[in-house]
Design a protein around this motif. Structure first.
Motif, short mmCIF file in Angstrom:
data_model
loop_
_atom_site.label_atom_id
_atom_site.label_comp_id
_atom_site.label_asym_id
_atom_site.label_seq_id
_atom_site.Cartn_x
_atom_site.Cartn_y
_atom_site.Cartn_z
N ASP A 141 -19.35 2.59 -35.76
CA ASP A 141 -19.43 3.96 -35.19
C ASP A 141 -18.09 4.75 -35.39
N HIS A 142 -18.31 6.00 -35.80
CA HIS A 142 -17.20 6.92 -35.76
C HIS A 142 -17.38 7.74 -34.69
N THR A 143 -16.26 8.20 -34.01
CA THR A 143 -16.26 9.30 -32.95
C THR A 143 -15.76 10.48 -33.42
N TYR A 144 -16.46 11.50 -33.63
CA TYR A 144 -15.85 12.77 -33.96
C TYR A 144 -15.55 13.63 -32.87
N HIS A 145 -13.99 13.83 -33.04
CA HIS A 145 -13.47 14.39 -31.47
C HIS A 145 -13.31 16.07 -31.94
N TYR A 146 -13.90 16.83 -30.82
CA TYR A 146 -13.67 18.13 -31.01
C TYR A 146 -12.66 18.41 -30.18
N LEU A 147 -11.50 19.38 -30.31
CA LEU A 147 -10.62 19.67 -29.28
C LEU A 147 -10.53 21.13 -29.44
N LEU A 148 -10.79 21.75 -28.15
CA LEU A 148 -10.62 23.17 -27.98
C LEU A 148 -9.22 23.49 -27.33
N LEU A 149 -8.41 24.14 -28.17
CA LEU A 149 -6.96 24.28 -27.77
C LEU A 149 -6.65 25.73 -27.42
N ARG A 150 -5.99 26.17 -26.37
CA ARG A 150 -5.60 27.17 -26.07
C ARG A 150 -4.38 27.62 -26.61
N GLN A 151 -4.25 28.66 -27.12
CA GLN A 151 -2.96 29.17 -27.92
C GLN A 151 -2.18 29.95 -26.85
N VAL A 182 -2.26 14.97 -35.25
CA VAL A 182 -2.83 15.76 -34.18
C VAL A 182 -1.73 16.25 -33.15
N ALA A 183 -1.07 14.99 -32.58
CA ALA A 183 -0.10 15.27 -31.62
C ALA A 183 0.96 16.54 -31.88
N ASN A 184 1.55 16.09 -33.25
CA ASN A 184 2.47 17.14 -33.56
C ASN A 184 1.94 18.54 -33.78
N PHE A 185 0.81 18.50 -34.42
CA PHE A 185 0.03 19.97 -34.56
C PHE A 185 -0.09 20.59 -33.12
N ILE A 186 -0.41 19.93 -32.18
CA ILE A 186 -0.69 20.54 -30.94
C ILE A 186 0.62 20.97 -30.21
N SER A 187 1.80 20.05 -30.49
CA SER A 187 2.91 20.39 -29.69
C SER A 187 3.83 21.53 -30.41
N SER A 188 3.71 21.33 -31.70
CA SER A 188 4.54 22.43 -32.52
C SER A 188 4.02 23.76 -32.57
N LEU A 191 -0.13 24.47 -28.35
CA LEU A 191 -1.54 24.62 -27.95
C LEU A 191 -1.67 23.42 -26.61
N THR A 192 -2.55 23.79 -25.96
CA THR A 192 -3.05 23.12 -24.71
C THR A 192 -4.59 23.01 -24.65
N PRO A 193 -4.88 21.60 -24.61
CA PRO A 193 -6.36 21.14 -24.76
C PRO A 193 -6.86 21.86 -23.41
N VAL A 194 -8.08 22.41 -23.52
CA VAL A 194 -8.73 23.21 -22.34
C VAL A 194 -10.17 22.49 -22.28
#
Ligand SMILES: *[C@@H]1O[C@H](CO)[C@@H](O)[C@H](O)[C@H]1NC(C)=O
Ligand SMILES: *[C@@H]1O[C@H](CO)[C@@H](O)[C@H](O)[C@H]1NC(C)=O
Length: 265
Positions: A141-151, A182-188, A191-194
């Motif tokens: 099984d692969h889990t495909y994650h969708y993150l909605l990130l607030r800019q 991913v973590a670098n993309f979010i912090s650089s 972005l905030t996961p909402v």
């Protein structure tokens, strides 16, 4: 004692991978809708029939098949956002069987849409277009994650910036996609996961058909795991059984260190 506690906390943090997965209640509802036609995939000397189905991915762990999620979602909705919010949508797969393609911390990128306004994903700029699940045979099984990130503001990212987030990617055909930080993309990008949903898929007739007809995989490899073909190897790299083995050894190593520190300090 304090130093041993710090060490123990560090060890536990290291064993708790996938630091980018949001936790707790998130304020915004994000949903995707897929509308799959009936299809028949003729491969491995049999016909795989996929029924027509329209369905929504609105929670975590929604079971889907690669065939029915092969095409772009027909709709994506964002509900409960403040007006004026801008969003980025990110989709990743951390369960690829090859550590050159993706890992738990640095998954394979499947989609980025950025600068979404008015809670309407169609207003966004597509930096990386949707690519549906393609879980190889025998990779579980692969889990495909969708993150909605607030800019915090409009992002000035372009496609040319994506390789910045894949410095360890050695596969030229997946530059900007494999081992995506991913973590670098979010912090650089501040972005905030909402919002967060996931869908889970294993290989199916569509994947086997696609690997043989469009990607040049041998029929023996793409039919592996089916009756009449080679069985799946017992623990292929990245498979769920291998992951269980790795998790067990991580837990045992952590427990051993814990005991060592308690006994010695
Ligand atoms: C698959 O379906 C097609 C069309 O219905 C048929 O011609 C073909 O013989 C089928 N193949 C198998 C292996 O059943
Ligand atoms: C996001 O919006 C900003 C401001 O309008 C723009 O400069 C930038 O190019 C946009 N990003 C993308 C990927 O289009």
């Amino acid at each position: 004692m304090l130093s041993s506690l710090i060490t123990i906390t560090t060890l536990l943090a290291l064993s708790n991978a996938q630091s980018w997965v949001p936790s707790g209640d998130l304020p915004v509802d994000f949903t995707l809708t897929f509308s799959a036609p009936e299809m028949v995939y003729d491969v491995c000397n049999r016909n795989f029939t996929q029924s027509a189905r329209t369905f929504t991915v609105a929670t975590t762990g929604v079971a889907v098949t690669p065939g029915e999620t092969a095409n772009d979602p027909t709709a994506m909705t964002i509900t409960g956002a403040s007006s004026g919010d801008m969003f980025t949508i990110l989709m990743v797969d951390p369960d690829t069987p090859s550590a050159n393609v993706g890992t738990t911390e640095k998954p394979l990128l499947h989609m980025i849409i950025t600068n979404i306004t008015n809670a309407d994903p169609s207003t966004g700029a597509v930096l990386d277009p949707y690519r549906g699940p393609m879980p190889p045979p025998c990779s579980g099984d692969h889990t495909y994650h969708y993150l909605l990130l607030r800019q915090t503001a409009a992002l000035s990212l372009t496609v040319d910036d994506l390789p910045t987030y894949t410095p360890d990617c050695s596969l030229a055909n997946l530059a900007g996609q494999c081992l995506f930080e991913v973590a670098n993309f979010i912090s650089s990008n501040q972005l905030t996961p909402v919002g967060y949903v996931t869908m889970v898929a294993a290989t199916d007739g569509y994947v086997r058909y696609n690997y043989v007809n469009d990607r040049g995989m041998s029929e023996a490899d793409s039919c592996r795991g089916l009756d009449g073909y080679d069985p799946c190897p017992t623990a292929p790299p990245g498979s769920s059984s291998e992951k269980v083995m790795v998790s067990v050894s991580t837990v045992m190593a952590t427990a051993w260190c814990l005991l060592y520190f308690i006994v010695n300090y």
